[in-house]
Write a protein that holds these residues in place. Structure first.
Motif, short mmCIF file in Angstrom:
data_model
loop_
_atom_site.label_atom_id
_atom_site.label_comp_id
_atom_site.label_asym_id
_atom_site.label_seq_id
_atom_site.Cartn_x
_atom_site.Cartn_y
_atom_site.Cartn_z
N LEU A 14 3.86 -13.13 1.59
CA LEU A 14 3.70 -12.86 0.17
C LEU A 14 2.23 -13.00 -0.25
CD1 LEU A 14 6.80 -14.61 -1.45
CD2 LEU A 14 6.63 -12.37 -0.38
N ILE A 15 1.57 -14.02 0.30
CA ILE A 15 0.15 -14.22 -0.02
C ILE A 15 -0.66 -13.03 0.45
CG2 ILE A 15 -1.88 -15.59 0.59
CD1 ILE A 15 0.01 -18.05 0.69
N GLU A 16 -0.40 -12.55 1.67
CA GLU A 16 -1.16 -11.41 2.21
C GLU A 16 -0.90 -10.14 1.40
OE1 GLU A 16 -1.70 -8.89 6.39
OE2 GLU A 16 -0.52 -10.75 6.35
N ILE A 17 0.37 -9.89 1.08
CA ILE A 17 0.71 -8.70 0.29
C ILE A 17 0.07 -8.79 -1.09
CG2 ILE A 17 2.62 -7.48 -0.83
CD1 ILE A 17 4.38 -8.45 1.56
N GLY A 18 0.10 -9.99 -1.66
CA GLY A 18 -0.38 -10.17 -3.03
C GLY A 18 -1.88 -10.01 -3.17
N ARG A 19 -2.63 -10.24 -2.12
CA ARG A 19 -4.09 -10.19 -2.25
C ARG A 19 -4.59 -8.79 -2.62
NH1 ARG A 19 -6.06 -14.44 2.51
NH2 ARG A 19 -5.56 -16.31 1.28
N ASP A 20 -3.96 -7.75 -2.09
CA ASP A 20 -4.34 -6.39 -2.48
C ASP A 20 -4.07 -6.17 -3.97
OD1 ASP A 20 -5.24 -5.67 0.00
OD2 ASP A 20 -3.35 -4.74 0.62
N LEU A 21 -2.92 -6.66 -4.44
CA LEU A 21 -2.60 -6.55 -5.85
C LEU A 21 -3.63 -7.26 -6.71
CD1 LEU A 21 1.25 -7.24 -6.04
CD2 LEU A 21 0.09 -5.09 -6.59
N GLU A 22 -3.99 -8.46 -6.32
CA GLU A 22 -4.95 -9.24 -7.11
C GLU A 22 -6.27 -8.48 -7.27
OE1 GLU A 22 -5.29 -13.10 -5.20
OE2 GLU A 22 -3.15 -13.02 -4.73
N CYS A 23 -6.73 -7.87 -6.18
CA CYS A 23 -8.01 -7.16 -6.23
C CYS A 23 -7.96 -5.99 -7.20
CB CYS A 23 -8.39 -6.66 -4.84
SG CYS A 23 -8.83 -7.96 -3.67
N THR A 24 -6.94 -5.15 -7.09
CA THR A 24 -6.88 -3.95 -7.92
C THR A 24 -6.63 -4.29 -9.38
OG1 THR A 24 -4.54 -3.66 -7.35
CG2 THR A 24 -6.13 -2.46 -6.04
N VAL A 25 -5.77 -5.25 -9.63
CA VAL A 25 -5.46 -5.63 -11.02
C VAL A 25 -6.69 -6.23 -11.70
CG1 VAL A 25 -4.13 -7.27 -12.40
CG2 VAL A 25 -2.98 -5.88 -10.67
N LEU A 26 -7.39 -7.12 -11.00
CA LEU A 26 -8.58 -7.74 -11.60
C LEU A 26 -9.66 -6.69 -11.83
CD1 LEU A 26 -10.09 -10.22 -12.58
CD2 LEU A 26 -10.79 -10.64 -10.21
N ALA A 27 -9.88 -5.80 -10.88
CA ALA A 27 -10.92 -4.79 -11.04
C ALA A 27 -10.64 -3.89 -12.24
CB ALA A 27 -11.03 -3.95 -9.76
N ARG A 28 -9.39 -3.50 -12.43
CA ARG A 28 -9.06 -2.68 -13.60
C ARG A 28 -9.35 -3.42 -14.89
NH1 ARG A 28 -3.21 -1.24 -11.34
NH2 ARG A 28 -3.74 0.34 -9.78
N ALA A 29 -8.95 -4.67 -14.94
CA ALA A 29 -9.16 -5.45 -16.17
C ALA A 29 -10.64 -5.60 -16.49
CB ALA A 29 -8.50 -6.83 -16.03
N VAL A 30 -11.45 -5.87 -15.46
CA VAL A 30 -12.88 -6.03 -15.68
C VAL A 30 -13.50 -4.71 -16.15
CG1 VAL A 30 -15.09 -6.48 -14.55
CG2 VAL A 30 -13.12 -7.94 -14.07
#
Length: 239
Positions: free
Chosen positions: A204-220
């Protein structure tokens, strides 16, 4: 309301100060909260990170490629793990260890660095420290965090382990403005990914890291383009 505009061909060019002065009486008449932002100016941001570098490296790459639509002026961290990567990108790395005795001083340094460079935003790119109420108040609407769960579920520490314990079939990541209430700030963007009972917490941690990157980049990026408006404990995002 968000309105983007440019002067028509042949129209006189007005300085930003002239536009503000001309619009101010209208704003007063209708009791508006308002601002003009020239699209030619990229917002200046500071990144904060601890010991998970995936979001940090993703944002630095997007910055160098021009996609982020913001300029990173420095990286602050309570660990020295990513100094080499940060300095390879030509950015200053501010190492500020955090203990109960040094926390206030470290956060004061963050704020002073942002003020010195006229920065618009602090991005917590997996910065694993809870900011003090004083710092949060000073950065109201100017501090974005990435939380590795689909808020409002699984707040606080080890959300992937919490999700595994509940046997969820989807995990997520949420980018939100930071408030004094942990993981409760207005949500800007979220993403999800389907998982199965066979996935371990490490999966779950490995799968989630891609999500974290894309979601944060969009927000910024959306914050930098002034597409996000605060509305109480919610946001309105103009896509």
């Amino acid at each position: 309301m968000r309105t983007a505009f440019r002067a028509s061909d042949g129209a006189p060019t007005l300085a930003l100060a002239e536009l503000q002065a001309g619009f101010a009486p209208i704003a007063r008449r209708f009791g508006m909260a308002w601002a003009f932002h020239p699209t030619s100016r990229k917002p200046l941001i500071v990144l904060a990170v601890s010991r998970f570098g995936h979001c940090l490296n993703d944002l630095m790459h997007r910055w160098r490629s021009g996609w982020l639509k913001a300029d990173i002026v420095g990286v602050v961290s309570n660990h020295d793990d990513f100094r080499q990567e940060v300095e390879w990108h030509g950015l200053p790395h501010l190492y500020r260890p955090v203990t109960p005795q040094t926390k206030a001083e470290a956060e004061a340094d963050f704020l002073a660095y942002m003020a010195e460079h006229d920065c618009d935003l602090l991005v917590l790119a997996r910065y694993m420290q809870v900011l003090s109420a004083q710092t949060v108040n000073a950065l109201h609407g100017r501090c974005i965090n990435i939380h590795h769960s689909f808020l409002p579920g699984f707040k606080g520490a080890k959300p992937y382990h919490q999700a595994y314990a509940r046997g969820v079939k989807m995990i997520g990541a949420s980018a939100h403005y930071v408030t004094a209430d942990l993981d409760e700030g207005p949500i800007i963007e979220q993403g999800v990914e389907r998982v199965t009972h066979a996935d371990t917490p490490d999966d779950l941690i490995e799968i989630g890291r891609d999500l974290e990157c894309t979601v944060l980049a969009r927000a910024v990026r959306w914050h930098g383009e002034h597409r996000v408006l605060l509305a109480g404990n919610r946001t309105v995002v103009f896509r």
